[in-house]
Design an enzyme around this catalytic site. Sequence first.
Site, PDB file in Angstrom:
ATOM      1  N   HIS A  72       0.776  -1.108   0.235  1.00 17.37           N
ATOM      2  CA  HIS A  72      -0.068  -0.098  -0.027  1.00 17.37           C
ATOM      3  C   HIS A  72       0.835   1.477   0.019  1.00 17.37           C
ATOM      4  CE1 HIS A  72      -3.938  -2.063   0.784  1.00 17.37           C
ATOM      5  NE2 HIS A  72      -3.221  -2.999   1.590  1.00 17.37           N
ATOM      6  N   ASN A 145     -10.273  -2.587   2.634  1.00 16.62           N
ATOM      7  CA  ASN A 145      -9.957  -2.707   1.178  1.00 16.62           C
ATOM      8  C   ASN A 145     -11.195  -2.571   0.174  1.00 16.62           C
ATOM      9  OD1 ASN A 145      -7.258  -3.310   1.318  1.00 16.62           O
ATOM     10  ND2 ASN A 145      -7.257  -5.508   1.046  1.00 16.62           N
ATOM     11  N   HIS A 336      -3.959   1.018  11.684  1.00 11.09           N
ATOM     12  CA  HIS A 336      -3.652  -0.253  12.537  1.00 11.09           C
ATOM     13  C   HIS A 336      -5.180  -0.885  12.881  1.00 11.09           C
ATOM     14  CE1 HIS A 336      -2.154  -3.453  15.170  1.00 11.09           C
ATOM     15  NE2 HIS A 336      -1.576  -2.732  15.943  1.00 11.09           N
TER      16      HIS A 336
HETATM   17 FE1  HDD Z   1      -2.372  -4.606   5.516  1.00 12.10          FE
HETATM   18  C1  HDD Z   1      -0.980  -1.818   5.243  1.00 12.10           C
HETATM   19  C2  HDD Z   1      -5.386  -3.431   4.268  1.00 12.10           C
HETATM   20  C3  HDD Z   1      -3.924  -7.988   5.282  1.00 12.10           C
HETATM   21  C4  HDD Z   1       0.320  -6.070   6.866  1.00 12.10           C
HETATM   22  N1  HDD Z   1      -3.230  -2.784   4.887  1.00 12.10           N
HETATM   23  C5  HDD Z   1      -2.355  -1.757   4.669  1.00 12.10           C
HETATM   24  C6  HDD Z   1      -3.103  -0.793   4.417  1.00 12.10           C
HETATM   25  C7  HDD Z   1      -4.495  -1.251   4.110  1.00 12.10           C
HETATM   26  C8  HDD Z   1      -4.560  -2.698   4.247  1.00 12.10           C
HETATM   27  C9  HDD Z   1      -5.514  -0.592   3.488  1.00 12.10           C
HETATM   28  C10 HDD Z   1      -2.802   0.606   4.283  1.00 12.10           C
HETATM   29  C11 HDD Z   1      -3.003   1.568   5.400  1.00 12.10           C
HETATM   30  C12 HDD Z   1      -2.720   2.958   4.822  1.00 12.10           C
HETATM   31  O1  HDD Z   1      -3.218   3.672   3.899  1.00 12.10           O
HETATM   32  O2  HDD Z   1      -1.466   3.445   5.441  1.00 12.10           O
HETATM   33  N2  HDD Z   1      -4.132  -5.495   4.799  1.00 12.10           N
HETATM   34  C13 HDD Z   1      -5.326  -4.771   4.652  1.00 12.10           C
HETATM   35  C14 HDD Z   1      -6.593  -5.776   4.535  1.00 12.10           C
HETATM   36  C15 HDD Z   1      -5.971  -7.005   4.847  1.00 12.10           C
HETATM   37  C16 HDD Z   1      -4.578  -6.771   5.042  1.00 12.10           C
HETATM   38  C17 HDD Z   1      -8.072  -5.303   4.118  1.00 12.10           C
HETATM   39  C18 HDD Z   1      -6.798  -8.386   4.776  1.00 12.10           C
HETATM   40  C19 HDD Z   1      -8.140  -8.401   4.933  1.00 12.10           C
HETATM   41  N3  HDD Z   1      -1.933  -6.607   5.902  1.00 12.10           N
HETATM   42  C20 HDD Z   1      -2.647  -7.955   5.809  1.00 12.10           C
HETATM   43  C21 HDD Z   1      -1.862  -8.857   6.604  1.00 12.10           C
HETATM   44  C22 HDD Z   1      -0.782  -8.183   7.187  1.00 12.10           C
HETATM   45  C23 HDD Z   1      -0.791  -6.796   6.627  1.00 12.10           C
HETATM   46  C24 HDD Z   1      -2.498 -10.242   6.772  1.00 12.10           C
HETATM   47  C25 HDD Z   1       0.388  -8.784   7.824  1.00 12.10           C
HETATM   48  C26 HDD Z   1       0.320 -10.033   8.625  1.00 12.10           C
HETATM   49  N4  HDD Z   1      -0.894  -3.894   5.866  1.00 12.10           N
HETATM   50  C27 HDD Z   1       0.229  -4.672   6.466  1.00 12.10           C
HETATM   51  C28 HDD Z   1       1.235  -3.725   7.012  1.00 12.10           C
HETATM   52  C29 HDD Z   1       1.022  -2.489   6.151  1.00 12.10           C
HETATM   53  C30 HDD Z   1      -0.298  -2.657   5.556  1.00 12.10           C
HETATM   54  C31 HDD Z   1       2.665  -4.243   6.354  1.00 12.10           C
HETATM   55  C32 HDD Z   1       1.695  -1.561   5.387  1.00 12.10           C
HETATM   56  C33 HDD Z   1       2.040  -0.348   5.803  1.00 12.10           C
HETATM   57  C34 HDD Z   1       1.200  -0.323   6.933  1.00 12.10           C
HETATM   58  O3  HDD Z   1       0.705  -1.649   7.533  1.00 12.10           O
HETATM   59  O4  HDD Z   1       0.940   0.900   7.796  1.00 12.10           O
HETATM   60  O5  HDD Z   1       1.691  -3.831   8.066  1.00 12.10           O
END
Ligand code: HDD
Length: 713
Positions: A72, A145, A336
């Site tokens: 993202h 999402n 978060h």
């Molecule tokens: Fe995630 C970012 C949505 C599964 C780990 N995620 C991130 C963002 C969104 C989502 C919208 C961007 C937020 C922003 O605008 O800063 N993610 C989802 C959805 C998931 C999902 C809807 C499943 C239903 N994500 C998911 C899993 C993991 C992560 C299973 C890890 C185990 N996601 C992250 C992250 C991020 C992230 C690496 C990258 C930047 C951040 O968090 O701040 O931690």
Amino acid sequence: MKNFQDEKQRDLSINKSDGTNKFLTTDQGLRINDDNNSLKAGERGPSLLEDFILREKITHFDHERIPERIVHARGSGAHGFFEVTNPIPELTKAGFLKEKGLKTPVFARFSTVAGSRGSTDLARDARGFAVKFYTQEGIYDLVANNIPVFFIQDAAKFPDLIHAVKPEPHNEIPQAASAHDTFWDFISLMPESMHMIMWVMSDRAIPRSYRMMEGFGVHTFRLINEQEESVFVKFHWKPKLGTHAVAWDEAQKISGKNPDFHREDLWEAIETGNFPEWELGVQVIPAEDENKYEFDLLDPTKLVPEELVPVTIVGRMVLNKNPDNFFAETEQIAFHPGHIVPGIDFSNDPLLQGRLFSYTDTQLSRLGSPNFHEIPINRSVAPVHNNQRDGHMRQEINKGRVSYHPNSLGGGCPYQAQIEQGGFSSFNERVDAHKVRERSESFNDHFGQAKLFFNSQTPEEKSHIVKALRFELGKVETTAIRVRVLGLLSQIDTTLAEKVALGLGATVPPILETPINKGVSPENEGGSQEPQTIESSVSASEALSMITNPTNSPTIASRKVAIICSDGVSEAAVLNIKRALKKEDAKGCIIAPHLGSIVTDADGAVAAEFSFLTASSVLFDAVYIPHGLGLNALAENDDLFEFLNDAYKHCKVIGADGEASEILSSAPFASKITNDDEGIILTSEAATEGFAQDFITAMTKHRFWQREPNLYN
Ligand code: HDD
């Protein structure tokens, strides 16, 4: 000089700077007398190490970038508010949902998933839809999402999924694209991804605008009321402008013509007062219905069809202010799923449980400190008091000797809040089980809802899915991967698999026992759990199709129409369409062979906002050619035909009046236009108000996909 007597005044001076009418200073507040020349030993001599001003400036510059989000990374955001329209105090004690009319400030960020920070907005991808609610009870983040399900069932597979979809590690190709071997290799071995694959191969993955996307919390969450009773809940955002997409060919062209297309669209809509708006809805599932369905509520690859549990609208979100500074706000915002408030709680969805660890961890590496909550965009409006101390870039100046609990020296403060005083407590769920690394058998159906999704699509949408799969798998070099995916597709719909195979010059294999869940290799197929298909009790759902989607409204607000002009254009015709579009809050933009003034037939002038060099049909929703004297010159313009060709190919409304309608008859697609194509609005007369109205009515249908050859038939 200011004399900062009170602390507040000092705080303000630290946090806000608009840079106007101020002396240039160093970061220490020293006024700078020369910002153009470094300190040198003589005019032509070497620079001196002593130049602390130069060193400070360059050092700051050298450290300007922070690690981009691991996923993202590419996104855009805006401020706004959430307003309760239908309070649900019987279901949740969350204060921000309790009282009709209550407004809570929000910041929303929309994003693609796979691409880097500088990548195109129009990649085929899921879109992030994250909203931070600054509630009186603390921060609540709904990190959602635009697709209601996910690729995988367990967070343990997330790094694998992301490694597979990101550019391949040896050559870092391709950027922001899933059309490559490693992604499809992974997918071909993960049948649980098939439902989400149907969504990302559909037009959901190429939205027309962030403002025209639905949002979904994906996981099942819990709501808890004052009596500590809990229900399960799924969150939905429904866009006021409806859910719309562009065509895949169009998306690829937009990526070249304007990679900031979605970013600009969101920014402009807010600047021009077309504030994007969504309704927040909930699907509420009583606790006793937890095991009622053919799918498991804890399985994030499943949705709850709206036919089984309708969506109840509880409020609306309006985005009405662009950020002042992209980095400070959009880039530094830290979402978060674990930021929750009393009245909301997690379910045991194993994907959600893993996310609860991941997001704090990632902020530590991205924002560099456990003090990321002190960055202005992340600050809670509810007061923060605790014994967390120090760390990199600590902003808070904690006073006194006490930084522990319990204490007597600080009068016991800060003290714990009772539940009645707003203290958070988790739902008192009984968990009595063995520690296992297993997946519940109730997660084993990987195809039932993929079928439900596919069967809910219109013929045109099915055709788009075939095309997307032909494109994606066509870019895959390893034949065995293509064949494995065809095998999985055949378990969703045999015609779908055959039509995709046709485009690949391949044959659909017999249905294989596919490896799932456990560490199995393609050669050693057959995991411990066999995939199964459970037919959904709902055979098709209108809400799953973008075309039959009940959120679609007949508005063209904020849409853009290209008005093609050249000298001698009919002033009356231009004004007629512009007026009519303005009434609908849409915009007519004048495009001409050159910028500047275009002389009208009434010897007036209209200003060309774009030339054929700076505009392209893919950046507009419809095209209109008004009649006029200069049409002969236009008719020889190749750029015009490219413009019209794309508009036709991307199934947009095309209109022309008077002699201008003849230009269409010389277009290469002229022979394909059928009488029942309601998107071609022509009149041999000069355009009237009625013509403009017909043009607008056609635009409310968004696209005329029937023009395309159907690949599924
Ligand atoms: Fe995630 C970012 C949505 C599964 C780990 N995620 C991130 C963002 C969104 C989502 C919208 C961007 C937020 C922003 O605008 O800063 N993610 C989802 C959805 C998931 C999902 C809807 C499943 C239903 N994500 C998911 C899993 C993991 C992560 C299973 C890890 C185990 N996601 C992250 C992250 C991020 C992230 C690496 C990258 C930047 C951040 O968090 O701040 O931690």
